[in-house]
Write a protein that holds these residues in place. Structure first.
Motif, PDB file in Angstrom:
ATOM      1  N   SER A 248       0.836  -1.211   0.000  1.00  0.00           N
ATOM      2  CA  SER A 248       0.000   0.000   0.000  1.00  0.00           C
ATOM      3  C   SER A 248       0.872   1.263   0.000  1.00  0.00           C
TER       4      SER A 248
ATOM      5  N   ARG B 188      -9.371  -0.451   5.225  1.00  0.00           N
ATOM      6  CA  ARG B 188      -7.915  -0.359   5.129  1.00  0.00           C
ATOM      7  C   ARG B 188      -7.278  -1.424   6.001  1.00  0.00           C
TER       8      ARG B 188
ATOM      9  N   ARG C  39      -4.699  -3.820   7.565  1.00  0.00           N
ATOM     10  CA  ARG C  39      -3.245  -3.749   7.645  1.00  0.00           C
ATOM     11  C   ARG C  39      -2.650  -4.920   8.422  1.00  0.00           C
TER      12      ARG C  39
ATOM     13  N   GLY D 115       0.659  -4.535  -2.294  1.00  0.00           N
ATOM     14  CA  GLY D 115       1.075  -3.326  -2.991  1.00  0.00           C
ATOM     15  C   GLY D 115       1.028  -3.418  -4.496  1.00  0.00           C
TER      16      GLY D 115
ATOM     17  N   THR E 260      -4.838  -1.407  -5.199  1.00  0.00           N
ATOM     18  CA  THR E 260      -3.619  -2.150  -4.904  1.00  0.00           C
ATOM     19  C   THR E 260      -3.945  -3.333  -4.001  1.00  0.00           C
TER      20      THR E 260
ATOM     21  N   ALA F 141      -4.154  -5.543  -1.057  1.00  0.00           N
ATOM     22  CA  ALA F 141      -4.014  -5.337   0.390  1.00  0.00           C
ATOM     23  C   ALA F 141      -3.741  -6.641   1.117  1.00  0.00           C
TER      24      ALA F 141
ATOM     25  N   GLU G 153      -7.421  -3.016  -2.204  1.00  0.00           N
ATOM     26  CA  GLU G 153      -7.795  -1.755  -1.549  1.00  0.00           C
ATOM     27  C   GLU G 153      -8.037  -0.687  -2.612  1.00  0.00           C
TER      28      GLU G 153
END
Length: 436
Positions: free
Chosen positions: A202, A354, A356, A382, A395, A397, A413
């Motif tokens: 990301s 989002r 992570r 990414g 991109t 995720a 994402e």
């Protein structure tokens, strides 16, 4: 000295404890947007604020310690300096040279101390290594510094570390300043000669490798890694021309997690107090390190534009999907990459969430369809995902495994929830995966 602390995130506790241990020091105020973080200290009688400007206006501090997200350092520091308050700023001093120079100019203009907190320079093993080095630095043939960790074990609830806009990048801007400052302590000023950024997720690099040379011609290698599964490595290896190898393990003897930071943050406050007492406005190597990091990003991104680690991957849509959900309940897997064989079929799922951290829930999703891979490849966090007309979907995720081993859900994402309808695609249309 009366200290105020601006920002009560993952780093603040180490400063709070250091202030408590430091002779003739008082915690005079704390500031954070989240009142739940200031409330325990307020109950103990410490003045608490949600706006650093109110803290400065209260006139209760001789100095402030800034542990805000990196992008917010400059404005808070300049406001403090102009209020006649000395500043101890957690590394990096700023996210770029323009902001760092503004901060330095404010320090010179006001005559107040601006200090960058590089905690590793006070590590006793690094100090011992520096004392053991030959005075003639030309006798050093190579310095290698490793700074490896699992970033998720270190940030607590501070999600801004994983936000490129607020952090300024990834491991390079977070761990890089400490590693570069350690090199500076050992061999002096540095010139960058090469950079490699990799494991991009990301827009944030999880791995970086820097090559530098000192003014005396000593080669320096800095290796940064945010992506260890668990644990950490923070060490320095110095090779001498005569074959001698000298080492310093920053964590040796410190068995508890982050326990080495206790004496390092004591060192920060002692050095900061001496700078204030001497009425020094200079921020030491802070600006130099900001410049090196900025240059490393520029060089690393330029090199990435000329050298790719993989070719773009072509897929074709074999089944279209048209629905969205706001409560899908997918789970981000622990894997950052997946090997894909030619002919495999996997599902493309877009999200405005989002995710992570492995285990993060993914609820807001749009289903684009199933694609068949036209060649074997490795899909990584990414990677850009584009349609045949070069429209960017988003991109990668990560992955969700709720249907595995039948197929993976490749989580993309995006700024919107894409479906086959909104994308305007048809069966056999191309979808490309490409390294960012």
């Amino acid at each position: 000295m009366r200290y105020g602390i601006i920002g009560l995130g993952a780093i603040a506790p180490f400063f709070l404890e250091a202030v408590e241990r430091c002779p003739d020091s008082t915690l005079a105020g704390v500031c954070d947007l989240d009142s739940a973080k200031t409330e325990p200290l307020a109950k103990q009688g410490t003045p608490a604020f949600t706006d650093y400007r109110d803290l400065l206006a209260a006139g209760v501090c001789d100095a402030v310690i800034i542990t805000l997200p990196n992008h917010a350092h400059a404005e808070a520091a300049i406001a403090a300096l102009e209020a006649g308050v000395a500043v101890c700023c957690e590394k990096p001093l700023a996210v770029g040279s323009a902001e760092a120079n503004r901060m330095a100019a404010a320090a010179e203009r006001t005559g107040m101390t601006l200090f960058t907190a590089f905690h590793r320079r006070y590590n006793r093993h690094l100090t011992d290594l520096r004392e053991a080095l030959p005075e003639d630095r030309s006798q050093i043939s190579q310095v290698t510094i490793r700074y490896h960790e699992n970033i998720l074990e270190h940030i607590g609830g501070d999600r801004w570390y994983l936000d490129a806009e607020r952090c300024g990048g990834g491991c390079l801007i977070d761990n890089g300043p400490n590693a570069l400052d350690m090199a500076h302590v050992l061999v002096g000023s540095l010139t960058l000669t090469g950079t490699r950024l990799s494991d991009i997720r990301s827009g944030i690099e999880y791995v970086a490798e820097l090559d530098l040379v000192s003014a005396d011609g000593v080669p320096v290698r800095v290796e940064l890694d945010w992506a260890l599964t668990t644990g950490e490595t923070k060490d320095v290896v110095v090779q001498l021309v005569d074959g001698t190898v000298l080492r310093a393990d920053m964590l040796e003897g410190f068995t508890a997690f982050k326990s080495s930071l206790r004496h390092e943050y004591d060192g920060i406050l002692a050095d900061f107090r001496s700078q204030v007492a001497a009425q020094r406005a200079s921020c030491g190597t802070g600006i130099e390190i900001v410049g090196l990091v900025e240059e490393a990003y520029a060089l690393g991104r330029k090199e990435a534009g000329h050298r790719r680690s993989k070719l773009p991957t072509l897929t074709r849509l074999v089944r279209l999907l048209f629905h969205t959900s706001e409560s899908r309940g997918m789970t981000l897997s622990e894997w950052g990459t997946r090997c894909i064989s030619k002919g495999e079929i996997h599902e493309l799922v877009t999200t405005t969430d989002r995710p992570r951290t492995p285990g993060d829930r993914i609820d807001a999703v749009g289903f684009l369809g199933f694609v068949e891979f036209q060649e074997g490849t490795v899909i990584a966090l990414g990677d850009e995902v584009k349609l045949a007309d070069d429209r960017l979907i988003g991109t990668v995720a990560g992955f969700d495994e709720c249907h595995f081993p039948n197929h993976y859900n490749i989580i993309i994402e995006s700024d919107r929830l894409w479906t086959a309808d909104s994308a305007g695609v048809e069966p056999l249309d191309e979808v490309r995966f490409a390294e960012l």
